[in-house]
Design an enzyme around this catalytic site. Structure first.
Site, PDB file in Angstrom:
ATOM      1  N   LYS A  80      30.127  50.725  39.428  1.00 31.93           N
ATOM      2  CA  LYS A  80      31.386  49.979  39.527  1.00 31.93           C
ATOM      3  C   LYS A  80      32.142  50.034  38.191  1.00 31.93           C
ATOM      4  O   LYS A  80      33.358  50.216  38.165  1.00 31.93           O
ATOM      5  CB  LYS A  80      31.110  48.523  39.950  1.00 31.93           C
ATOM      6  CG  LYS A  80      30.645  48.433  41.404  1.00 31.93           C
ATOM      7  CD  LYS A  80      30.154  47.056  41.813  1.00 31.93           C
ATOM      8  CE  LYS A  80      29.574  47.130  43.225  1.00 31.93           C
ATOM      9  NZ  LYS A  80      29.020  45.858  43.722  1.00 31.93           N
ATOM     10  N   GLN A 100      27.065  40.243  41.565  1.00 31.81           N
ATOM     11  CA  GLN A 100      26.237  41.221  42.252  1.00 31.81           C
ATOM     12  C   GLN A 100      25.088  40.513  42.970  1.00 31.81           C
ATOM     13  O   GLN A 100      24.401  39.671  42.401  1.00 31.81           O
ATOM     14  CB  GLN A 100      25.694  42.254  41.237  1.00 31.81           C
ATOM     15  CG  GLN A 100      24.956  43.425  41.860  1.00 31.81           C
ATOM     16  CD  GLN A 100      25.849  44.328  42.730  1.00 31.81           C
ATOM     17  OE1 GLN A 100      27.053  44.424  42.525  1.00 31.81           O
ATOM     18  NE2 GLN A 100      25.248  44.975  43.714  1.00 31.81           N
ATOM     19  N   ASP A 103      35.241  41.109  46.433  1.00 31.05           N
ATOM     20  CA  ASP A 103      34.162  41.542  47.342  1.00 31.05           C
ATOM     21  C   ASP A 103      34.483  41.177  48.792  1.00 31.05           C
ATOM     22  O   ASP A 103      33.851  41.694  49.720  1.00 31.05           O
ATOM     23  CB  ASP A 103      32.848  40.827  46.970  1.00 31.05           C
ATOM     24  CG  ASP A 103      31.877  41.736  46.252  1.00 31.05           C
ATOM     25  OD1 ASP A 103      31.967  42.966  46.435  1.00 31.05           O
ATOM     26  OD2 ASP A 103      31.027  41.217  45.514  1.00 31.05           O
TER      27      ASP A 103
HETATM   28  N1  GUN Z   1      24.892  43.949  46.774  1.00 33.28           N
HETATM   29  C1  GUN Z   1      24.894  44.968  47.670  1.00 33.28           C
HETATM   30  N2  GUN Z   1      26.160  45.280  48.036  1.00 33.28           N
HETATM   31  C2  GUN Z   1      26.963  44.440  47.347  1.00 33.28           C
HETATM   32  C3  GUN Z   1      28.379  44.288  47.297  1.00 33.28           C
HETATM   33  O1  GUN Z   1      29.164  44.955  47.972  1.00 33.28           O
HETATM   34  N3  GUN Z   1      28.826  43.318  46.461  1.00 33.28           N
HETATM   35  C4  GUN Z   1      27.993  42.532  45.734  1.00 33.28           C
HETATM   36  N4  GUN Z   1      28.531  41.590  44.964  1.00 33.28           N
HETATM   37  N5  GUN Z   1      26.684  42.655  45.765  1.00 33.28           N
HETATM   38  C5  GUN Z   1      26.171  43.600  46.568  1.00 33.28           C
END
Ligand code: GUN
Length: 294
Positions: free
Chosen positions: A52, A96, A119
Site C-alpha cells: 500500500k 490493517q 477501506d
Molecule cells: N486485511 C486484509 N484485507 C484488508 C483490507 O482490505 N483492509 C484492511 N484494513 N485490512 C485488511
C-alpha cells in the site's frame, strides 16, 4: 478464453491516478495523504501494508505508516484514530486487519470517521453502498467490479453465483452485482457453508465469483461452458518451486476450468493487484472531497 490481467489493469489505473494527482498539484492543490496503522508483525499484514505504501508512491500520494506492537491497548489505538480523524492533512486512513484478540475490531472500525474510511468498512459506508449511494467501496468488491467494467463483460440479466458470504467480499460483491447499474443488474445467488448442492447451482451460472478461501474448490464439472470466472481465493500453500517455500492458490482449479470459460482471473495477478487500486482511488476521492462534502 481470455485471461483477465489484473496486474496490467491495476498498473493502468495507478497511472491514471498519478496523472490526476499531477494536475491537482500543478494547480496548487493538496497532494492526497493516506495513513495506515499496523499493529504487530504478522507477515501477511506487513506485506500488504508495504504494498500500500509503494502504491502511494506510484500514485504520487503522501503516506504515513503508524506502527504499534502487539500489546498496544485498545485505548491507545482509539486515541490515535481520534487524532487522525481530526488531522486535516490526512485525507484517509486504514487500520490493517486482523488486530490482536484483545482489541475489539468492530469498535475500532466504527471509531474511524466514515469520511476518512477509505477501506469502506464503516457501517455508514456499507449501508450507503447497499442502497446505491455514493460511498467508499471496499477494496476487493470494487476491484472485481472494475475488472468486469474494463473487460466490458456483460452482466445485465446474467446468473451470478457468489461463493462465500464474508463481510468484506461475498456480501458486498453480491450487493453490487444485483444493483441496477453496470456492472451489475445480475440475478445473484450467494452460496455458503450451509448451502445445498453448490455444484448444481454453479452449473447454472454465467458468472462465478469464488471467495471462500478453499483452494481448488471450483472444479471443471461445476462450470458451464463460456462462463466468466472471478477467483478471489489467495490461500498460501507449500511450494518447492518458490524461494519463500509457499505460493498463492485460488479457489478455482485453474488448469482444468480455464479451457471451459470465456474469461478467468489468474491467481496471483487477477483480483489481488486490483484491491490496492481501489484503496488508492478512495484516497483520491477523499482528497478531492468528492463524496462527503461536509
Ligand atoms: N486485511 C486484509 N484485507 C484488508 C483490507 O482490505 N483492509 C484492511 N484494513 N485490512 C485488511
Amino acid at each position: 478464453m481470455t485471461l483477465i490481467d489484473g496486474k496490467a489493469i491495476a498498473a493502468q489505473i495507478k497511472q491514471e491516478i498519478a496523472e490526476e494527482v499531477n494536475e491537482i498539484v500543478a494547480r496548487g492543490g493538496k497532494r492526497p495523504h493516506l495513513a495506515a496503522i499496523l499493529v504487530g508483525h504478522d507477515g501477511g499484514s506487513e506485506t500488504y501494508v508495504a504494498h500500500k505504501v509503494k502504491a502511494c508512491e506510484q500514485c504520487g500520494f503522501k503516506s504515513t505508516l503508524i506502527r504499534f506492537e502487539d500489546d498496544v491497548t485498545e485505548e491507545r489505538l482509539l486515541e490515535t484514530i481520534a487524532e487522525l480523524n481530526a488531522n486535516d492533512d490526512i485525507d484517509g486512513f486504514i487500520v490493517q486487519l486482523p488486530l490482536p484478540k484483545h482489541i475489539h475490531e468492530q469498535k475500532v472500525i466504527e471509531a474511524i470517521d466514515y469520511r476518512k474510511d477509505v477501506d469502506g468498512f464503516h457501517p455508514i459506508n456499507v449501508g450507503r453502498m447497499s442502497i446505491g449511494l455514493p460511498c467508499y467501496l471496499s477494496a476487493t468488491p470494487a476491484g472485481i467490479i472494475e475488472l468486469l467494467r474494463r473487460y466490458e463483460i456483460p452482466t445485465k440479466g446474467a446468473e451470478c453465483v457468489v461463493l462465500g458470504r464474508s463481510n468484506i467480499v461475498g456480501k458486498p460483491v453480491a450487493t453490487l452485482m444485483m444493483q441496477k447499474a453496470y456492472p451489475g443488474n445480475a440475478t445473484v445467488t450467494v452460496c455458503h457453508s450451509a448451502s445445498k448442492d453448490i455444484a448444481e447451482t454453479c452449473r447454472r451460472a454465467d458468472i462465478i465469483i469464488a471467495a471462500l478461501g478453499q483452494p481448488g474448490f471450483v472444479t471443471a464439472d461445476m462450470v458451464k461452458p463460456g462462463a466468466v470466472i472471478i477467483d478471489v481465493g489467495t490461500t498460501r500453500v507449500p511450494s518447492t518451486v518458490t524461494k519463500s517455500g509457499w505460493k498463492l492458490k485460488g479457489d478455482v482449479d485453474f488448469d482444468n476450468v480455464a479451457p471451459k470459460c470465456s474469461y478467468i482471473t489468474p491467481v496471483p495477478g487477477g483480483v489481488g493487484p486490483m484491491t490496492i487500486c481501489s484503496l488508492m482511488r478512495n484516497t483520491l476521492l477523499a482528497a478531492k472531497h468528492a463524496i462527503y462534502t461536509v
